[in-house]
Design an enzyme around this catalytic site. Structure first.
Site, PDB file in Angstrom:
ATOM      1  N   HIS A 108      -5.785   2.810   1.230  1.00 21.18           N
ATOM      2  CA  HIS A 108      -5.089   3.993   1.744  1.00 21.18           C
ATOM      3  C   HIS A 108      -5.797   4.644   2.943  1.00 21.18           C
ATOM      4  CE1 HIS A 108      -2.978   3.238  -1.873  1.00 21.18           C
ATOM      5  NE2 HIS A 108      -3.688   3.988  -2.685  1.00 21.18           N
ATOM      6  N   ASP A 144       0.910  -1.141   0.000  1.00 19.13           N
ATOM      7  CA  ASP A 144       0.000   0.000   0.000  1.00 19.13           C
ATOM      8  C   ASP A 144       0.950   1.190   0.000  1.00 19.13           C
ATOM      9  OD1 ASP A 144      -1.420   2.293   0.802  1.00 19.13           O
ATOM     10  OD2 ASP A 144      -3.004   1.021   1.598  1.00 19.13           O
ATOM     11  N   HIS A 145       1.060   1.873  -1.124  1.00 19.95           N
ATOM     12  CA  HIS A 145       2.163   2.846  -1.220  1.00 19.95           C
ATOM     13  C   HIS A 145       2.015   3.999  -0.224  1.00 19.95           C
ATOM     14  CE1 HIS A 145      -0.520   5.235  -3.805  1.00 19.95           C
ATOM     15  NE2 HIS A 145       0.278   6.256  -3.590  1.00 19.95           N
TER      16      HIS A 145
HETATM   17  C1  BG6 Z   1      -3.567   4.819  -6.193  1.00 15.73           C
HETATM   18  C2  BG6 Z   1      -4.916   4.871  -6.833  1.00 15.73           C
HETATM   19  O1  BG6 Z   1      -3.457   3.690  -5.354  1.00 15.73           O
HETATM   20  O2  BG6 Z   1      -3.381   5.999  -5.417  1.00 15.73           O
HETATM   21  C3  BG6 Z   1      -5.068   6.117  -7.682  1.00 15.73           C
HETATM   22  O3  BG6 Z   1      -5.085   3.715  -7.638  1.00 15.73           O
HETATM   23  C4  BG6 Z   1      -4.755   7.345  -6.871  1.00 15.73           C
HETATM   24  O4  BG6 Z   1      -6.389   6.211  -8.198  1.00 15.73           O
HETATM   25  C5  BG6 Z   1      -3.412   7.191  -6.168  1.00 15.73           C
HETATM   26  O5  BG6 Z   1      -4.721   8.463  -7.747  1.00 15.73           O
HETATM   27  C6  BG6 Z   1      -3.163   8.342  -5.200  1.00 15.73           C
HETATM   28  O6  BG6 Z   1      -1.853   8.252  -4.733  1.00 15.73           O
HETATM   29  P1  BG6 Z   1      -1.046   9.551  -4.294  1.00 15.73           P
HETATM   30  O7  BG6 Z   1       0.254   9.025  -3.801  1.00 15.73           O
HETATM   31  O8  BG6 Z   1      -0.916  10.395  -5.524  1.00 15.73           O
HETATM   32  O9  BG6 Z   1      -1.869  10.216  -3.237  1.00 15.73           O
END
Ligand code: BG6
Length: 520
Positions: A266, A203-204
């Protein structure tokens, strides 16, 4: 007192020696031709390399079906790095050094023979560690995860720890399943061939510096944690807003929607870090135990309660930052009568000793006015005497905002007297900004995550029970919405803060959204 410690000295404390002792490692990327590889993974690995954080030696092998040579793949990656690297200029000499460790293995994921070739490629190295310390990155369609893991196992490249695979690991990209059942099935498939300790579910958000800082903020300071409970907190708002629409990802989005794309992972991850109990140690399992415990304490929303606790929305045409945006239903690869949500707002209660009765509001959406992720902890107001009695509703209550991105920082809002002879009060802000405190160094989430996976530390990855518990929370919501037509209150023009129904959700308990502000 130790004479050397001056009272005002900034005592910094290292939990590591600043540099991991990493074994040489081979990283195999499945889905080498994909977007994620060129936009995120290779730039992240390149930055780790130039910082000297990658082990020496290391290898990167890309695996995909398209016809390419080592050199043509390197050239593609070099091109992409120029566009997506977080450091504006790429040092060509460094790139050459880095690229020399990259090779390409052409093969079909469904063909066991291709894995034999991959095995030969891996074993050709004369460094023992490079042959045995293996990290497989599955940057491919989730429908292929199980088959690839099986093929890796059959070809002897992925063994359980007790069968010689102590250093074999698999990184799995999201989405991990589309509901509880599919996630359980996928887990069961993976478990046939590897041990839970070998699976690193991404989960980045957990790789973001500011998200990691939530635990540091809460558990390395005594002043805030005392306030972190139902006695002082009135409500918590977690917002992840994006000012872009779905763009070219309409096809994917039609299958996921904001609930599965953002909330299940997230938002619930951020919530669990904000609300969990202190772990017994900083070890991966202790932290993950507490996160799961927290997710389990969330009061389930049954299908028939969805309408009163959760709001979905879909954007119609509008303007964001001076730019015209089409309606979601007019985006590429989106059905003209799609009921997929591009916005979700929900109210959750955590039924435990600390948080009982405190509403947690979560929201996320595409094509909102601003891209910002933040957690706002809103405190109770003072007793209705003195200032509060005189100001009625005009005296704001205190809040702590953890700004996760952009303009990363933490601010505390409290009331002060406006200087002058009159008696006027207004909120003022104490602000900590990452940029002014530490300079503009904000490593990409993938850098941290890749490094942790290379080191075999699972703290920033999602455990099996965690992913399943999160699906248990969102599943009834998805089912309640499934193909149900949207009503008029569920649309919002692009460039606004979501549908009217989201404001009504908070108004039920006398609350209102506090929108993130641009910070300059
Ligand atoms: C991803 C989603 O996991 O996270 C995207 O699939 C989203 O839809 C993105 O735009 C948002 O990540 P960040 O790091 O730009 O907040």
């Amino acid at each position: 007192m130790n004479e050397a410690v001056h009272l005002d000295e900034l005592l910094s404390c290292r939990l590591d020696n600043g540099r991991r002792n990493l074994e040489p490692c081979t990283i195999v990327i499945f889905g080498a031709s994909g977007d994620l590889t060129s936009r995120k993974l290779i730039p992240a690995l390149y930055h780790l390399f130039i910082e000297g954080s990658l082990p020496t030696p290391f290898r990167i092998i890309g695996f995909a079906r398209r016809e390419k040579t080592d050199d043509s793949w390197r050239a593609e990656l070099r091109d992409a790095l120029g566009k997506f690297s977080r450091s504006k200029t790429v040092d060509d000499a460094k790139w050459q050094e880095f690229a020399a460790q990259i090779t390409y293995c052409r093969g079909d994921l469904t063909n066991p023979k291709a894995f034999e070739q991959l095995g030969l490629d891996i074993r050709e190295s004369n460094n023992e560690s490079l042959r045995t310390n293996l990290l497989f990155y599955l940057s491919i369609s989730p429908t292929q995860f199980a088959e690839v893991v099986e093929n890796l196992h059959t070809s002897g490249l992925l063994q359980r720890p007790d069968q010689g695979g102590a250093n074999h690991r698999v990184i799995v990209e999201k989405p991990f399943g589309t509901d509880l059942r599919s996630a359980q099935l996928l887990n069961a498939e993976l478990m046939k061939f590897c041990h839970e300790a070998q699976i690193f579910r991404i989960d980045h958000y957990l790789g973001k510096e500011t998200v990691q800082n939530i635990l540091t903020f809460r558990f390395s300071n005594s002043i805030f944690e005392q306030l972190w409970n139902r006695h002082t907190v009135e409500q918590v708002q977690i917002t992840v807003s994006e000012n872009l629409g779905v763009g070219s990802r309409g096809g994917y989005y039609e299958e996921s929607g904001a609930l599965r794309d953002m909330v299940q992972n997230h938002l619930l991850q951020v919530l669990s870090l904000v609300a969990m109990e202190p772990p017994v140690s900083l070890q991966a399992e202790s932290i993950r135990d507490e996160k799961v415990k927290l997710l389990r304490s969330i009061r389930p929303i049954a299908q028939n309660e969805v309408a009163t606790n959760v709001v979905r929305g879909q954007y119609t045409a509008g303007e964001v930052m001076g730019e015209q945006r089409p309606a979601y239903r007019h985006e590429k690869k989106v059905a003209p009568d799609s009921t997929v949500e591009t916005y979700v707002a929900m109210r959750l209660f955590i039924d435990n000793w600390r948080w009982s009765t405190v509403p947690f509001y979560l929201r996320t959406g595409k094509n909102l006015p601003l891209s910002a992720s933040e957690v706002r902890v809103q405190f109770r107001s003072t007793p209705n005497v003195l200032y509060t009695a005189q100001c009625n509703q005009r005296l704001d209550s205190n809040a702590i905002t953890l700004r996760l991105q952009p303009d990363e920082g933490i601010s505390l809002r409290f009331n002060g007297k406006v200087p002058g002879t009159s008696m006027q009060l207004r909120p003022v802000r104490m602000h900590f900004s990452y940029d002014s405190e530490f300079g503009a160094y904000t490593p990409e989430a993938y850098e941290r995550l890749l490094l942790e996976a290379i080191a075999g530390d699972a703290t920033l990855f999602i455990r099996r029970d965690e992913v399943e518990t999160a699906w248990r929370i969102v599943d009834p919501i998805g089912t309640a919405w499934d193909r149900k037509p949207l009503n008029g209150k569920e649309f919002y023009p692009a460039g606004t803060w979501g549908p009217v129904a989201a404001d009504e959700l908070l108004a039920q308990l006398g609350h209102a959204w506090r929108h993130p502000q641009p910070i300059h």
